[in-house]
Design a protein around this motif. Sequence first.
Motif, PDB file in Angstrom:
ATOM      1  N   UNK A 196      87.900  28.970 -61.558  1.00 58.30           N
ATOM      2  CA  UNK A 196      87.264  28.083 -62.541  1.00 58.30           C
ATOM      3  C   UNK A 196      85.759  27.969 -62.305  1.00 58.30           C
ATOM      4  N   UNK A 197      85.029  27.847 -63.391  1.00 58.61           N
ATOM      5  CA  UNK A 197      83.574  27.716 -63.298  1.00 58.61           C
ATOM      6  C   UNK A 197      83.178  26.480 -62.507  1.00 58.61           C
ATOM      7  N   UNK A 198      83.959  25.401 -62.647  1.00 58.72           N
ATOM      8  CA  UNK A 198      83.623  24.173 -61.917  1.00 58.72           C
ATOM      9  C   UNK A 198      83.714  24.384 -60.415  1.00 58.72           C
ATOM     10  N   UNK A 199      84.568  25.338 -59.982  1.00 67.57           N
ATOM     11  CA  UNK A 199      84.680  25.652 -58.558  1.00 67.57           C
ATOM     12  C   UNK A 199      83.469  26.461 -58.104  1.00 67.57           C
ATOM     13  N   UNK A 200      83.157  27.510 -58.854  1.00 63.15           N
ATOM     14  CA  UNK A 200      82.035  28.367 -58.476  1.00 63.15           C
ATOM     15  C   UNK A 200      80.708  27.609 -58.484  1.00 63.15           C
ATOM     16  N   UNK A 201      80.551  26.704 -59.445  1.00 56.83           N
ATOM     17  CA  UNK A 201      79.305  25.935 -59.569  1.00 56.83           C
ATOM     18  C   UNK A 201      79.358  24.620 -58.794  1.00 56.83           C
ATOM     19  N   UNK A 202      80.511  24.282 -58.265  1.00 53.98           N
ATOM     20  CA  UNK A 202      80.698  23.058 -57.460  1.00 53.98           C
ATOM     21  C   UNK A 202      80.317  21.801 -58.240  1.00 53.98           C
ATOM     22  N   UNK A 203      80.617  21.777 -59.513  1.00 54.33           N
ATOM     23  CA  UNK A 203      80.191  20.652 -60.339  1.00 54.33           C
ATOM     24  C   UNK A 203      80.935  19.361 -60.040  1.00 54.33           C
ATOM     25  N   UNK A 204      82.102  19.439 -59.416  1.00 55.20           N
ATOM     26  CA  UNK A 204      82.841  18.224 -59.079  1.00 55.20           C
ATOM     27  C   UNK A 204      82.808  17.932 -57.583  1.00 55.20           C
ATOM     28  N   UNK A 205      82.088  18.736 -56.837  1.00 56.53           N
ATOM     29  CA  UNK A 205      82.036  18.542 -55.383  1.00 56.53           C
ATOM     30  C   UNK A 205      81.105  17.394 -55.014  1.00 56.53           C
ATOM     31  N   UNK A 206      81.508  16.620 -54.030  1.00 57.09           N
ATOM     32  CA  UNK A 206      80.681  15.499 -53.572  1.00 57.09           C
ATOM     33  C   UNK A 206      79.758  15.956 -52.455  1.00 57.09           C
ATOM     34  N   UNK A 207      78.651  15.272 -52.334  1.00 54.45           N
ATOM     35  CA  UNK A 207      77.684  15.556 -51.277  1.00 54.45           C
ATOM     36  C   UNK A 207      78.238  15.063 -49.949  1.00 54.45           C
ATOM     37  N   UNK A 208      78.313  15.900 -48.922  1.00 55.66           N
ATOM     38  CA  UNK A 208      78.921  15.462 -47.656  1.00 55.66           C
ATOM     39  C   UNK A 208      78.200  14.288 -47.010  1.00 55.66           C
ATOM     40  N   UNK A 209      76.871  14.266 -47.098  1.00 57.18           N
ATOM     41  CA  UNK A 209      76.133  13.161 -46.492  1.00 57.18           C
ATOM     42  C   UNK A 209      76.438  11.849 -47.192  1.00 57.18           C
ATOM     43  N   UNK A 210      76.529  11.881 -48.535  1.00 51.44           N
ATOM     44  CA  UNK A 210      76.862  10.668 -49.284  1.00 51.44           C
ATOM     45  C   UNK A 210      78.282  10.217 -48.986  1.00 51.44           C
ATOM     46  N   UNK A 211      79.179  11.185 -48.852  1.00 51.00           N
ATOM     47  CA  UNK A 211      80.569  10.847 -48.533  1.00 51.00           C
ATOM     48  C   UNK A 211      80.660  10.171 -47.172  1.00 51.00           C
ATOM     49  N   UNK A 212      79.986  10.727 -46.192  1.00 50.38           N
ATOM     50  CA  UNK A 212      80.047  10.173 -44.839  1.00 50.38           C
ATOM     51  C   UNK A 212      79.385   8.804 -44.755  1.00 50.38           C
ATOM     52  N   UNK A 214      79.712   6.406 -46.892  1.00 52.98           N
ATOM     53  CA  UNK A 214      80.505   5.364 -47.551  1.00 52.98           C
ATOM     54  C   UNK A 214      80.962   4.309 -46.542  1.00 52.98           C
ATOM     55  N   UNK A 215      80.948   3.058 -46.953  1.00 57.33           N
ATOM     56  CA  UNK A 215      81.285   1.964 -46.044  1.00 57.33           C
ATOM     57  C   UNK A 215      82.781   1.837 -45.804  1.00 57.33           C
ATOM     58  N   UNK A 216      83.607   2.445 -46.688  1.00 57.14           N
ATOM     59  CA  UNK A 216      85.053   2.269 -46.553  1.00 57.14           C
ATOM     60  C   UNK A 216      85.658   3.041 -45.378  1.00 57.14           C
ATOM     61  N   UNK A 217      84.879   3.893 -44.717  1.00 57.84           N
ATOM     62  CA  UNK A 217      85.416   4.520 -43.505  1.00 57.84           C
ATOM     63  C   UNK A 217      85.771   3.459 -42.457  1.00 57.84           C
ATOM     64  N   UNK A 218      84.988   2.389 -42.429  1.00 54.82           N
ATOM     65  CA  UNK A 218      85.293   1.293 -41.506  1.00 54.82           C
ATOM     66  C   UNK A 218      86.607   0.625 -41.881  1.00 54.82           C
TER      67      UNK A 218
END
Length: 261
Positions: A196-212, A214-218
């Motif tokens: 899928x184009x969304x996979x190749x272009x990573x249009x739904x992928x989240x930024x790892x730094x933003x993910x890490x 997140x406050x809910x990890x606590x």
Amino acid sequence: MERHDLLAQLHQLIQPRNYLEIGVDTGQSLGLSRVPSIGIDPAFHITEVLDTDVQLVRSTSDDYFRDNNPTERLGGHAIDLAFIDGMHWAEYALRDFIYVESYTAATSVVVIDDALPRNVAEAARDRYTAAWTGDVFKVTRALRRLRPDLVVLEVDTEPTGTLVVLLPDASSSVLVQKYPGLEASMTGATDPQAVPDRVLRRTEAVDPALLLDCTWWDTLVRERRGDLPPGSLAATLAGQDWAALRPIGRELASAAPAAGR
């Protein structure tokens, strides 16, 4: 962010009591662990320093999980953090997730490597490139379609993306029941793969730094420790705006949210 950097920071964030890895290879990712660990690979050749209590199992994951209960090695605890980087065919990666999930808790985190091929050549089932993801990207769709209870996040890591799965449910039998049909469709695929184009272009992928960040990890850590009631993490994740975690300036997919909730 490189995949091993993501994994290293997850170790820091969620403070797992244990760690399980499928696909050890040289031990680069396994070497990040400082807790009791299990590494499964039929042909590992360790070149990294493993600075923890680790059980290395020279076996396929199929053989290992047929004959072993990993929680017996891990003090009776559920698997807190798992990294799946075994055979790069979708049916294998999905099967590995099914194995691992059956020994998890709601606060466990499962990471699957090679979920975002950069081109069709890397996604081929028959490998002919140096970097190779195979068709692991198909696991994302299967999990989102069949398990809306899971949070399934494509993460924009280098080089070939990762999948982070939250809120696993060891009691679920949906994937086991649906697996034969999924396996038939996956093994019947021929190259070149339809990526899928969304996979190749990573249009739904989240930024790892933003993910890490997140406050809910606590919340995850506190629920696992018993400081918060069961379901606290699920309730918190239900309110997360996943699109807000995508890299700024990237074209956003307008239809489906990035997670299965």
